[in-house]
Scaffold this motif. Structure first.
Motif, mmCIF file in Angstrom:
data_model
loop_
_atom_site.group_PDB
_atom_site.id
_atom_site.type_symbol
_atom_site.label_atom_id
_atom_site.label_comp_id
_atom_site.label_asym_id
_atom_site.label_seq_id
_atom_site.Cartn_x
_atom_site.Cartn_y
_atom_site.Cartn_z
ATOM 1 N N ASP A 40 1.060 -1.248 0.006
ATOM 2 C CA ASP A 40 0.198 -0.065 -0.079
ATOM 3 C C ASP A 40 1.046 1.271 0.049
ATOM 4 O O ASP A 40 0.699 2.030 0.900
ATOM 5 C CB ASP A 40 -0.734 -0.131 1.058
ATOM 6 N N MET A 41 1.594 1.381 -0.970
ATOM 7 C CA MET A 41 2.413 2.665 -0.867
ATOM 8 C C MET A 41 1.557 3.770 -1.473
ATOM 9 O O MET A 41 0.739 3.767 -2.438
ATOM 10 C CB MET A 41 3.426 2.367 -2.482
ATOM 11 N N GLU A 77 18.861 6.251 -3.225
ATOM 12 C CA GLU A 77 18.860 5.424 -2.004
ATOM 13 C C GLU A 77 17.337 4.990 -2.204
ATOM 14 O O GLU A 77 16.340 5.415 -1.348
ATOM 15 C CB GLU A 77 19.072 5.924 -0.833
ATOM 16 N N VAL A 78 16.726 4.176 -3.378
ATOM 17 C CA VAL A 78 15.465 4.005 -3.556
ATOM 18 C C VAL A 78 14.818 3.448 -2.642
ATOM 19 O O VAL A 78 13.556 3.827 -1.903
ATOM 20 C CB VAL A 78 15.368 3.349 -5.051
ATOM 21 N N PRO A 79 15.168 2.217 -1.932
ATOM 22 C CA PRO A 79 14.494 1.265 -0.852
ATOM 23 C C PRO A 79 14.349 2.296 0.518
ATOM 24 O O PRO A 79 13.309 2.183 1.267
ATOM 25 C CB PRO A 79 15.362 0.178 -0.427
ATOM 26 N N LEU A 88 10.852 5.362 4.016
ATOM 27 C CA LEU A 88 10.310 6.783 4.655
ATOM 28 C C LEU A 88 8.985 7.224 4.058
ATOM 29 O O LEU A 88 8.137 7.572 4.715
ATOM 30 C CB LEU A 88 11.391 7.739 4.417
ATOM 31 N N MET A 89 8.525 6.919 2.859
ATOM 32 C CA MET A 89 7.629 7.438 2.143
ATOM 33 C C MET A 89 6.307 6.550 2.711
ATOM 34 O O MET A 89 5.219 7.328 2.681
ATOM 35 C CB MET A 89 7.748 7.627 0.561
ATOM 36 N N SER A 90 6.508 5.338 2.860
ATOM 37 C CA SER A 90 5.456 4.496 3.294
ATOM 38 C C SER A 90 4.855 4.385 4.759
ATOM 39 O O SER A 90 4.230 3.855 4.808
ATOM 40 C CB SER A 90 5.718 2.979 2.993
ATOM 41 N N ARG A 91 5.805 5.139 5.552
ATOM 42 C CA ARG A 91 5.496 5.277 7.008
ATOM 43 C C ARG A 91 4.173 6.158 7.204
ATOM 44 O O ARG A 91 3.895 7.115 6.519
ATOM 45 C CB ARG A 91 6.481 5.923 7.696
ATOM 46 N N LYS A 124 1.454 8.645 8.612
ATOM 47 C CA LYS A 124 1.770 10.232 9.071
ATOM 48 C C LYS A 124 1.989 10.373 10.518
ATOM 49 O O LYS A 124 3.024 11.050 10.933
ATOM 50 C CB LYS A 124 0.629 11.071 8.498
ATOM 51 N N ASN A 125 1.342 9.598 11.276
ATOM 52 C CA ASN A 125 1.270 9.746 12.807
ATOM 53 C C ASN A 125 2.794 9.107 13.220
ATOM 54 O O ASN A 125 3.315 9.573 14.257
ATOM 55 C CB ASN A 125 0.166 9.021 13.455
ATOM 56 N N GLU A 126 3.380 8.440 12.447
ATOM 57 C CA GLU A 126 4.765 7.726 12.876
ATOM 58 C C GLU A 126 5.741 8.676 12.856
ATOM 59 O O GLU A 126 6.464 8.988 13.456
ATOM 60 C CB GLU A 126 5.120 6.373 12.252
ATOM 61 N N HIS A 127 5.793 9.547 11.547
ATOM 62 C CA HIS A 127 6.638 10.679 11.249
ATOM 63 C C HIS A 127 6.343 11.687 12.478
ATOM 64 O O HIS A 127 7.562 12.395 12.735
ATOM 65 C CB HIS A 127 6.137 11.480 10.055
#
Length: 149
Positions: free
Chosen positions: A69-70, A128-130, A135-138, A140-143
């Motif tokens: 679910d990217m 650094e794609v992976p 980072l992008m898939s985290r 929002k509340n984790e950020h």
């Protein structure tokens, strides 16, 4: 009297800065040309363009992100045999898949696996794609919990 060592160092610095500026400008023009061509081929505009080579070391991990679910839709410019491009286009149905072989030859001058983001015509390249996808898939509340949001 002016120190000759200072003058030589200053001149070297000025020339180096100018060369770096020219190289960066040339790279930006190449990216712009690639993005225009990709958008024509894909017939859509996505903020995220992923250049992916199936022989890249992180391919399996990147493949898993594209299947998960990217958040958001990406354009994937895939360097692989045509049968694999067709198979992955079906698997990565949430994303737009374009065969890298349909691009101009100039695209081979750049690293095969990278991400290009487009924010209002300004392009940023990430190699650094992976790590970028992770980072992008985290959520929002984790950020925000880590003080990033």
């Amino acid at each position: 009297m002016t120190d000759p060592l200072f003058l030589c160092t200053f001149l070297w610095f000025a020339i180096s800065a100018e060369v770096l500026y020219i190289l960066r400008r040339r790279e930006q023009r190449a990216i712009q040309a690639q993005v225009r061509q990709i958008r024509q081929l894909a017939n859509e505009t996505n903020e995220l363009i992923l250049f992916l080579d199936y022989s890249a070391p992180g391919f399996k991990e990147i493949d898993a992100f594209l299947l998960s679910d990217m958040p958001g839709r990406a354009t994937v410019v895939f360097t692989a045999p045509e049968w694999l491009v067709a198979a992955k286009a079906k698997k990565w149905e949430r994303h737009c898949v374009v065969s890298a072989s349909s691009l101009n030859a100039s695209s081979s001058e750049v690293s095969p696996t990278r991400i290009v983001t487009d924010k209002y015509g300004k392009y940023r390249v990430f190699h650094e794609v992976p790590a970028f996808l992770k980072l992008m898939s985290r959520p929002k509340n984790e950020h925000q919990a880590q003080g990033m949001g």
